[in-house]
Design a protein around this motif. Structure first.
Motif, PDB file in Angstrom:
ATOM      1  N   LYS A  30       9.437  12.394   1.463  1.00 11.00           N
ATOM      2  CA  LYS A  30       8.777  11.414   2.330  1.00 11.00           C
ATOM      3  C   LYS A  30       7.839  10.524   1.507  1.00 11.00           C
ATOM      4  O   LYS A  30       7.747   9.319   1.744  1.00 11.00           O
ATOM      5  CB  LYS A  30       7.996  12.125   3.437  1.00 11.00           C
ATOM      6  N   GLN A  31       7.157  11.142   0.537  1.00 16.35           N
ATOM      7  CA  GLN A  31       6.275  10.357  -0.321  1.00 16.35           C
ATOM      8  C   GLN A  31       7.084   9.361  -1.143  1.00 16.35           C
ATOM      9  O   GLN A  31       6.660   8.219  -1.354  1.00 16.35           O
ATOM     10  CB  GLN A  31       5.465  11.281  -1.242  1.00 16.35           C
ATOM     11  N   LYS A  32       8.256   9.772  -1.592  1.00 16.27           N
ATOM     12  CA  LYS A  32       9.120   8.855  -2.339  1.00 16.27           C
ATOM     13  C   LYS A  32       9.552   7.675  -1.476  1.00 16.27           C
ATOM     14  O   LYS A  32       9.662   6.547  -1.960  1.00 16.27           O
ATOM     15  CB  LYS A  32      10.351   9.600  -2.861  1.00 16.27           C
ATOM     16  N   VAL A  33       9.797   7.908  -0.180  1.00 15.86           N
ATOM     17  CA  VAL A  33      10.168   6.819   0.723  1.00 15.86           C
ATOM     18  C   VAL A  33       9.027   5.817   0.835  1.00 15.86           C
ATOM     19  O   VAL A  33       9.242   4.598   0.801  1.00 15.86           O
ATOM     20  CB  VAL A  33      10.553   7.353   2.120  1.00 15.86           C
ATOM     21  N   MET A  34       7.783   6.305   0.947  1.00 17.65           N
ATOM     22  CA  MET A  34       6.630   5.414   1.013  1.00 17.65           C
ATOM     23  C   MET A  34       6.528   4.564  -0.255  1.00 17.65           C
ATOM     24  O   MET A  34       6.241   3.364  -0.201  1.00 17.65           O
ATOM     25  CB  MET A  34       5.337   6.220   1.200  1.00 17.65           C
ATOM     26  N   ILE A  35       6.765   5.198  -1.396  1.00 23.89           N
ATOM     27  CA  ILE A  35       6.705   4.483  -2.677  1.00 23.89           C
ATOM     28  C   ILE A  35       7.815   3.434  -2.754  1.00 23.89           C
ATOM     29  O   ILE A  35       7.586   2.288  -3.168  1.00 23.89           O
ATOM     30  CB  ILE A  35       6.810   5.488  -3.841  1.00 23.89           C
ATOM     31  N   MET A  36       9.017   3.798  -2.323  1.00 21.23           N
ATOM     32  CA  MET A  36      10.142   2.856  -2.334  1.00 21.23           C
ATOM     33  C   MET A  36       9.857   1.658  -1.431  1.00 21.23           C
ATOM     34  O   MET A  36      10.148   0.517  -1.791  1.00 21.23           O
ATOM     35  CB  MET A  36      11.415   3.568  -1.889  1.00 21.23           C
ATOM     36  N   CYS A  37       9.276   1.906  -0.266  1.00 19.82           N
ATOM     37  CA  CYS A  37       8.944   0.811   0.651  1.00 19.82           C
ATOM     38  C   CYS A  37       7.924  -0.137   0.019  1.00 19.82           C
ATOM     39  O   CYS A  37       8.038  -1.360   0.140  1.00 19.82           O
ATOM     40  CB  CYS A  37       8.398   1.372   1.965  1.00 19.82           C
ATOM     41  N   ALA A  38       6.929   0.424  -0.655  1.00 11.86           N
ATOM     42  CA  ALA A  38       5.904  -0.415  -1.280  1.00 11.86           C
ATOM     43  C   ALA A  38       6.494  -1.262  -2.396  1.00 11.86           C
ATOM     44  O   ALA A  38       6.191  -2.451  -2.521  1.00 11.86           O
ATOM     45  CB  ALA A  38       4.773   0.455  -1.826  1.00 11.86           C
ATOM     46  N   PHE A  39       7.381  -0.669  -3.203  1.00 10.53           N
ATOM     47  CA  PHE A  39       7.898  -1.369  -4.369  1.00 10.53           C
ATOM     48  C   PHE A  39       9.029  -2.330  -4.043  1.00 10.53           C
ATOM     49  O   PHE A  39       9.305  -3.240  -4.827  1.00 10.53           O
ATOM     50  CB  PHE A  39       8.351  -0.368  -5.430  1.00 10.53           C
ATOM     51  N   VAL A  40       9.690  -2.164  -2.902  1.00  7.29           N
ATOM     52  CA  VAL A  40      10.752  -3.110  -2.557  1.00  7.29           C
ATOM     53  C   VAL A  40      10.165  -4.470  -2.208  1.00  7.29           C
ATOM     54  O   VAL A  40      10.838  -5.492  -2.297  1.00  7.29           O
ATOM     55  CB  VAL A  40      11.622  -2.574  -1.393  1.00  7.29           C
ATOM     56  N   ALA A  41       8.877  -4.493  -1.849  1.00 10.39           N
ATOM     57  CA  ALA A  41       8.232  -5.745  -1.433  1.00 10.39           C
ATOM     58  C   ALA A  41       7.907  -6.661  -2.608  1.00 10.39           C
ATOM     59  O   ALA A  41       7.933  -7.875  -2.471  1.00 10.39           O
ATOM     60  CB  ALA A  41       6.958  -5.434  -0.659  1.00 10.39           C
ATOM     61  N   SER A  42       7.578  -6.086  -3.755  1.00 12.27           N
ATOM     62  CA  SER A  42       7.251  -6.844  -4.963  1.00 12.27           C
ATOM     63  C   SER A  42       6.130  -7.866  -4.748  1.00 12.27           C
ATOM     64  O   SER A  42       6.294  -9.057  -5.030  1.00 12.27           O
ATOM     65  CB  SER A  42       8.495  -7.557  -5.508  1.00 12.27           C
ATOM     66  N   PRO A  43       4.934  -7.427  -4.264  1.00  7.46           N
ATOM     67  CA  PRO A  43       3.805  -8.338  -4.085  1.00  7.46           C
ATOM     68  C   PRO A  43       3.003  -8.496  -5.376  1.00  7.46           C
ATOM     69  O   PRO A  43       3.347  -7.908  -6.411  1.00  7.46           O
ATOM     70  CB  PRO A  43       2.972  -7.629  -3.018  1.00  7.46           C
ATOM     71  N   ALA A  44       1.914  -9.250  -5.306  1.00 13.26           N
ATOM     72  CA  ALA A  44       1.059  -9.445  -6.481  1.00 13.26           C
ATOM     73  C   ALA A  44       0.187  -8.219  -6.757  1.00 13.26           C
ATOM     74  O   ALA A  44      -0.155  -7.939  -7.900  1.00 13.26           O
ATOM     75  CB  ALA A  44       0.171 -10.671  -6.274  1.00 13.26           C
ATOM     76  N   LEU A  45      -0.179  -7.486  -5.692  1.00 10.95           N
ATOM     77  CA  LEU A  45      -1.120  -6.368  -5.826  1.00 10.95           C
ATOM     78  C   LEU A  45      -0.597  -5.136  -5.109  1.00 10.95           C
ATOM     79  O   LEU A  45      -0.206  -5.207  -3.942  1.00 10.95           O
ATOM     80  CB  LEU A  45      -2.484  -6.758  -5.241  1.00 10.95           C
ATOM     81  N   TYR A  46      -0.606  -4.006  -5.814  1.00 10.40           N
ATOM     82  CA  TYR A  46      -0.299  -2.711  -5.213  1.00 10.40           C
ATOM     83  C   TYR A  46      -1.591  -1.909  -5.118  1.00 10.40           C
ATOM     84  O   TYR A  46      -2.311  -1.762  -6.107  1.00 10.40           O
ATOM     85  CB  TYR A  46       0.702  -1.935  -6.064  1.00 10.40           C
ATOM     86  N   VAL A  47      -1.852  -1.375  -3.938  1.00 13.45           N
ATOM     87  CA  VAL A  47      -2.990  -0.476  -3.725  1.00 13.45           C
ATOM     88  C   VAL A  47      -2.385   0.906  -3.488  1.00 13.45           C
ATOM     89  O   VAL A  47      -1.672   1.125  -2.500  1.00 13.45           O
ATOM     90  CB  VAL A  47      -3.842  -0.926  -2.529  1.00 13.45           C
ATOM     91  N   ILE A  48      -2.658   1.838  -4.396  1.00  7.99           N
ATOM     92  CA  ILE A  48      -1.957   3.126  -4.392  1.00  7.99           C
ATOM     93  C   ILE A  48      -2.979   4.263  -4.366  1.00  7.99           C
ATOM     94  O   ILE A  48      -3.795   4.403  -5.274  1.00  7.99           O
ATOM     95  CB  ILE A  48      -1.036   3.252  -5.626  1.00  7.99           C
TER      96      ILE A  48
ATOM     97  N   PHE B 170       0.824  -1.208   0.000  1.00  2.14           N
ATOM     98  CA  PHE B 170       0.000   0.000   0.000  1.00  2.14           C
ATOM     99  C   PHE B 170       0.856   1.255   0.000  1.00  2.14           C
ATOM    100  O   PHE B 170       1.835   1.356   0.732  1.00  2.14           O
ATOM    101  CB  PHE B 170      -0.899  -0.015   1.240  1.00  2.14           C
ATOM    102  N   VAL B 171       0.470   2.227  -0.843  1.00  2.00           N
ATOM    103  CA  VAL B 171       1.054   3.562  -0.806  1.00  2.00           C
ATOM    104  C   VAL B 171      -0.059   4.527  -0.405  1.00  2.00           C
ATOM    105  O   VAL B 171      -0.996   4.744  -1.170  1.00  2.00           O
ATOM    106  CB  VAL B 171       1.636   3.985  -2.170  1.00  2.00           C
ATOM    107  N   PRO B 172       0.016   5.109   0.798  1.00  2.62           N
ATOM    108  CA  PRO B 172      -1.051   6.004   1.243  1.00  2.62           C
ATOM    109  C   PRO B 172      -0.931   7.400   0.646  1.00  2.62           C
ATOM    110  O   PRO B 172       0.123   7.782   0.107  1.00  2.62           O
ATOM    111  CB  PRO B 172      -0.851   6.049   2.764  1.00  2.62           C
ATOM    112  N   GLU B 173      -2.002   8.160   0.769  1.00  2.00           N
ATOM    113  CA  GLU B 173      -2.022   9.535   0.258  1.00  2.00           C
ATOM    114  C   GLU B 173      -1.032  10.422   1.022  1.00  2.00           C
ATOM    115  O   GLU B 173      -0.348  11.251   0.433  1.00  2.00           O
ATOM    116  CB  GLU B 173      -3.435  10.103   0.381  1.00  2.00           C
ATOM    117  N   SER B 174      -0.971  10.248   2.341  1.00  2.00           N
ATOM    118  CA  SER B 174      -0.067  11.043   3.173  1.00  2.00           C
ATOM    119  C   SER B 174       1.023  10.138   3.733  1.00  2.00           C
ATOM    120  O   SER B 174       0.721   9.072   4.283  1.00  2.00           O
ATOM    121  CB  SER B 174      -0.834  11.698   4.331  1.00  2.00           C
ATOM    122  N   PRO B 175       2.286  10.547   3.603  1.00  2.00           N
ATOM    123  CA  PRO B 175       3.382   9.704   4.099  1.00  2.00           C
ATOM    124  C   PRO B 175       3.343   9.526   5.609  1.00  2.00           C
ATOM    125  O   PRO B 175       3.091  10.478   6.353  1.00  2.00           O
ATOM    126  CB  PRO B 175       4.643  10.459   3.661  1.00  2.00           C
TER     127      PRO B 175
END
Length: 248
Positions: A144-162, A84-89
């Motif tokens: 900070k938003q970029k950090v949230m995005i990096m955390c979400a993408f380092v996981a490499s799951p089947a589904l991203y909720v953004i 998950f990438v939330p709206e607010s970091p």
């Protein structure tokens, strides 16, 4: 025979109060390797839908499955299949960027080799190489938003909720994110993306789901959305306006 959906929502009714649901019997799905745009006005139910997917809210009725798993039947398998990438970091101010990304990778069971390769690539992509050892409390909102995005993408799951990922990002950050989401999609992962910047996502999403007053009022590619609005050939932003202003 089509592949099973990565995300399947069937007959979901839910919200903050049993007496006043926000979502009214919505059904939608996201297929493997598909990017779906979830669009609607403020208060339409986009964030409420995402909170139900994440398990932050319990449905009044209906079913949500990720890769065929439900939270009730296989909570660990369900949650490990999505990111998950939330709206607010939301970050720990006394942790560095590197610590955030590594912490997330460990939580998802990412191998050390994959973590190193992915974190290096993400830092380069979002121009964060010189910030990896900075405390998150010292970063700008966009970083900070970029950090949230990096955390979400380092996981490499089947589904991203953004959820509204472009807020606070500079133009280069937005382009990097969009290009990387295309790459993620081509690798077979799926993305459910909520954004108000319809002109930006129009050419990136495979399909769109239009939520209005807690109900799905249109879904499909641009041609199907145009047919639902009775205005084929118009850009997504104008079609969306026609749908929600028309009260359909």
């Amino acid at each position: 025979m089509s592949a099973a959906p990565v995300l399947e929502i069937a007959g979901l009714t839910g919200g903050y109060s049993l007496n006043k649901p926000v979502l009214h019997d919505i059904s939608l799905n996201v297929q493997p390797g598909e990017m779906v745009g979830l669009i609607g006005l403020n208060g339409a139910g986009k964030s409420t839908t995402m909170k139900h997917i994440l398990g932050l809210m319990t449905p009044h009725k209906g079913r949500i499955a990720v890769q065929g798993r439900t939270r009730e039947g296989d909570s660990e398998g369900y949650h490990s299949a999505l990111s998950f990438v939330p709206e607010s970091p939301l970050l720990y101010e006394e942790m560095t960027v590197r610590e955030h990304v590594e912490f997330t990778a460990r939580a998802y069971g990412v191998s050390r080799a994959d973590y190193e390769a992915r974190s290096r690539r993400l830092a380069e992509l979002f121009r964060m190489e010189d910030k990896m050892d900075s405390l998150s409390g010292h970063l700008s909102k966009g970083m900070k938003q970029k950090v949230m995005i990096m955390c979400a993408f380092v996981a490499s799951p089947a589904l991203y909720v953004i959820d509204e990922p472009f807020l606070g990002l500079d133009p280069l950050g937005i382009r990097s994110l969009l290009d990387f989401m295309l790459e993620i999609k081509q690798s077979g992962s799926s993305i459910l993306l909520s954004s108000h910047i319809l002109s930006t996502i129009e050419n990136y999403c495979d399909r769109f789901i239009v939520l209005h007053q807690g109900k799905v009022i249109a879904e499909g590619g641009l041609a199907e959305i145009g047919a639902a609005a009775g205005k084929p050939g118009l850009p997504l932003e104008q079609l969306f306006y026609e749908l929600v202003q028309g009260g359909k």
